[in-house]
Write a protein that holds these residues in place. Sequence first.
Motif, PDB file in Angstrom:
ATOM      1  N   THR A  18      21.839  17.538  -4.146  1.00 38.24           N
ATOM      2  CA  THR A  18      21.785  16.078  -4.006  1.00 38.24           C
ATOM      3  C   THR A  18      20.917  15.683  -2.822  1.00 38.24           C
ATOM      4  N   PHE A  19      21.120  16.416  -1.725  1.00 38.26           N
ATOM      5  CA  PHE A  19      20.355  16.142  -0.506  1.00 38.26           C
ATOM      6  C   PHE A  19      18.862  16.340  -0.739  1.00 38.26           C
ATOM      7  N   LEU A  20      18.552  17.535  -1.284  1.00 31.34           N
ATOM      8  CA  LEU A  20      17.139  17.841  -1.505  1.00 31.34           C
ATOM      9  C   LEU A  20      16.503  16.917  -2.528  1.00 31.34           C
ATOM     10  N   ASN A  21      17.186  16.742  -3.650  1.00 33.21           N
ATOM     11  CA  ASN A  21      16.629  15.907  -4.712  1.00 33.21           C
ATOM     12  C   ASN A  21      16.446  14.466  -4.258  1.00 33.21           C
ATOM     13  N   SER A  22      17.378  13.990  -3.426  1.00 31.10           N
ATOM     14  CA  SER A  22      17.265  12.612  -2.939  1.00 31.10           C
ATOM     15  C   SER A  22      15.990  12.422  -2.134  1.00 31.10           C
ATOM     16  N   ASN A  23      15.751  13.307  -1.178  1.00 35.70           N
ATOM     17  CA  ASN A  23      14.547  13.188  -0.350  1.00 35.70           C
ATOM     18  C   ASN A  23      13.275  13.398  -1.163  1.00 35.70           C
ATOM     19  N   ARG A  24      13.327  14.400  -2.046  1.00 32.02           N
ATOM     20  CA  ARG A  24      12.136  14.664  -2.854  1.00 32.02           C
ATOM     21  C   ARG A  24      11.818  13.507  -3.782  1.00 32.02           C
ATOM     22  N   ARG A  25      12.868  12.930  -4.368  1.00 31.23           N
ATOM     23  CA  ARG A  25      12.647  11.761  -5.233  1.00 31.23           C
ATOM     24  C   ARG A  25      12.074  10.590  -4.442  1.00 31.23           C
ATOM     25  N   GLN A  26      12.584  10.419  -3.220  1.00 29.65           N
ATOM     26  CA  GLN A  26      12.071   9.343  -2.387  1.00 29.65           C
ATOM     27  C   GLN A  26      10.595   9.549  -2.055  1.00 29.65           C
ATOM     28  N   VAL A  27      10.227  10.776  -1.716  1.00 27.74           N
ATOM     29  CA  VAL A  27       8.828  11.056  -1.380  1.00 27.74           C
ATOM     30  C   VAL A  27       7.919  10.771  -2.573  1.00 27.74           C
ATOM     31  N   ILE A  28       8.344  11.253  -3.749  1.00 29.24           N
ATOM     32  CA  ILE A  28       7.550  11.012  -4.958  1.00 29.24           C
ATOM     33  C   ILE A  28       7.477   9.518  -5.278  1.00 29.24           C
ATOM     34  N   LEU A  29       8.608   8.847  -5.161  1.00 31.51           N
ATOM     35  CA  LEU A  29       8.651   7.417  -5.456  1.00 31.51           C
ATOM     36  C   LEU A  29       7.761   6.629  -4.511  1.00 31.51           C
ATOM     37  N   PHE A  30       7.850   6.921  -3.219  1.00 34.54           N
ATOM     38  CA  PHE A  30       7.030   6.191  -2.247  1.00 34.54           C
ATOM     39  C   PHE A  30       5.539   6.489  -2.436  1.00 34.54           C
ATOM     40  N   ALA A  31       5.214   7.736  -2.817  1.00 32.68           N
ATOM     41  CA  ALA A  31       3.808   8.071  -3.067  1.00 32.68           C
ATOM     42  C   ALA A  31       3.265   7.275  -4.256  1.00 32.68           C
ATOM     43  N   VAL A  32       4.079   7.221  -5.323  1.00 35.93           N
ATOM     44  CA  VAL A  32       3.669   6.459  -6.508  1.00 35.93           C
ATOM     45  C   VAL A  32       3.552   4.975  -6.181  1.00 35.93           C
ATOM     46  N   LEU A  33       4.530   4.446  -5.450  1.00 36.19           N
ATOM     47  CA  LEU A  33       4.483   3.034  -5.069  1.00 36.19           C
ATOM     48  C   LEU A  33       3.287   2.725  -4.181  1.00 36.19           C
ATOM     49  N   THR A  34       2.938   3.655  -3.293  1.00 36.15           N
ATOM     50  CA  THR A  34       1.758   3.456  -2.439  1.00 36.15           C
ATOM     51  C   THR A  34       0.502   3.307  -3.270  1.00 36.15           C
ATOM     52  N   LEU A  35       0.338   4.198  -4.254  1.00 36.07           N
ATOM     53  CA  LEU A  35      -0.845   4.120  -5.108  1.00 36.07           C
ATOM     54  C   LEU A  35      -0.853   2.851  -5.941  1.00 36.07           C
ATOM     55  N   LEU A  36       0.297   2.520  -6.529  1.00 40.52           N
ATOM     56  CA  LEU A  36       0.365   1.336  -7.391  1.00 40.52           C
ATOM     57  C   LEU A  36       0.126   0.048  -6.600  1.00 40.52           C
ATOM     58  N   LEU A  37       0.776  -0.072  -5.451  1.00 39.67           N
ATOM     59  CA  LEU A  37       0.614  -1.286  -4.653  1.00 39.67           C
ATOM     60  C   LEU A  37      -0.790  -1.396  -4.080  1.00 39.67           C
ATOM     61  N   SER A  38      -1.374  -0.255  -3.694  1.00 45.70           N
ATOM     62  CA  SER A  38      -2.760  -0.289  -3.201  1.00 45.70           C
ATOM     63  C   SER A  38      -3.705  -0.759  -4.297  1.00 45.70           C
ATOM     64  N   PHE A  39      -3.529  -0.194  -5.491  1.00 43.75           N
ATOM     65  CA  PHE A  39      -4.368  -0.604  -6.623  1.00 43.75           C
ATOM     66  C   PHE A  39      -4.163  -2.079  -6.933  1.00 43.75           C
ATOM     67  N   ALA A  40      -2.910  -2.514  -6.965  1.00 45.60           N
ATOM     68  CA  ALA A  40      -2.623  -3.917  -7.278  1.00 45.60           C
ATOM     69  C   ALA A  40      -3.186  -4.851  -6.218  1.00 45.60           C
ATOM     70  N   THR A  41      -3.087  -4.458  -4.949  1.00 44.33           N
ATOM     71  CA  THR A  41      -3.595  -5.301  -3.869  1.00 44.33           C
ATOM     72  C   THR A  41      -5.105  -5.440  -3.937  1.00 44.33           C
ATOM     73  N   VAL A  42      -5.797  -4.306  -4.090  1.00 42.11           N
ATOM     74  CA  VAL A  42      -7.260  -4.348  -4.148  1.00 42.11           C
ATOM     75  C   VAL A  42      -7.731  -5.089  -5.387  1.00 42.11           C
TER      76      VAL A  42
END
Length: 464
Positions: A18-42
């Motif tokens: 649970t601990f590992l998956n939580s952090n890993r999911r967060q990292v993946i989620l934030f990476a995806v959100l960074t790309l999506l929001l950057s694309f949407a902003t530009v």
Amino acid sequence: MRAEVPTSAPDDRRSRPTFLNSNRRQVILFAVLTLLLSFATVWGGRIWLRNSETLTFAVGESSGPEAHFAARLAAMLKATSSRLHIKIIRNADNAKALAQFDHKQADLAVLRTDARIPPRARSLAILEHDLLMLISPGDKKIRSLAELKKKKIALLTNGNNLAFVRNVLEIPDKADANARLQLAPLNSMVDKLFASGGYGAVIAVDHASAIVRDKRFEQSARRAPFTVNAIDEATALSRRYPGMSEETLATGLLSSSPQIPDDDIDTVGLQWLLVGQAALAANTAGELARTIYENKAELALDDGFASKIEPADVDKSAFVAAHQGVAEYINDTSRSFLDRYSDLLYLSVAVLGVIGSLFATLYTKVTRVAPEKAGELATEILDIGERVAHVQTSEALDGLQDELESVLRGAVIGLRDGTISSDGLDTFKLGYEFVRDEIGMRRESLKRQSGRDDVVIVKTAQSA
């Protein structure tokens, strides 16, 4: 009596999916959100910029060609769904429009090259040419402008061209000169001027597009032939008066039958330019120029003005320098992908960095499940150590030994996979070694105690 010390249940905490998956999911989620929001902003910023640019166009009197051209340009941009829009600012005359442009109160204006050129004006397109035609009666040719000094000249044009003709003929603005240079009615016929006015020459100045459409020259030529003369001093005049340009009167321009002129001849003229502010964004100027060049037919006025729009002169020696964006568009033959979209790429990298930093801060400070510190496991080890003193059997001691090794094994795995940090690792090592040694000493103690018990039993048996 042997006391049994109960062992604790196996520690399920060591497997931390649970601990590992939580952090890993967060990292993946934030990476995806960074790309999506950057694309949407530009992309959103690009769309916003593409749909929000309005250019102000200063024009003179409403009946002038400048005002009519501005209206045509505004209608054409709207019809082609361009991101650019035109707001027309009307003035009493074109001089006031240029003054407004000079004071940065307008983005666009139309000027003729004999006007005072605002220092920040940059050429976007050549809209029209005004040509000077030196006409003589019959087949009499005028060899040079010097021959006109003793001739009476009819000026077949509007009053705005009087100063231009004076410069060509080098006639000073004096009262005695007005007797030689007389302004004829606009609708006058060339043959009638020669027949009734006693003129030795007629000088006509008009838009090139209007000359082609004017049938009066052909009608006059059929009644009484006339000659259109070359101006050999054209090069010298264009150098002497920077706003003046060398022009060519094409064969048959005035009349196709009879053909007048019968060959291409040199003359002088002026250019009508669409100009923009030097501070106008390069991509805006380039896009406006491209749209104008690609939609020339829609911009031509009913009287022919702007029917032969030409690209701006990008030569460095041009009288009015071409706008940088226009020059880039005209010379754009081999620009690479990076050259075309470098600004967008730089913006994307900047936005990506900002959004990525925000999400990284959010993850590390707020949402991330922090790993357990190694020092906190020392408490668990010391708890095992406290139970060692109460153990009365080797089997119970073996259970505590296994429990201690389980804690060590879990710590090693946690340090490897990141669920345990190295904070307090020295404390953990010290506690582990202390409890391990305590278990060893307790084991020896139990062995000695077991030996004494055996001796006592033997002695009792012998006594009996």
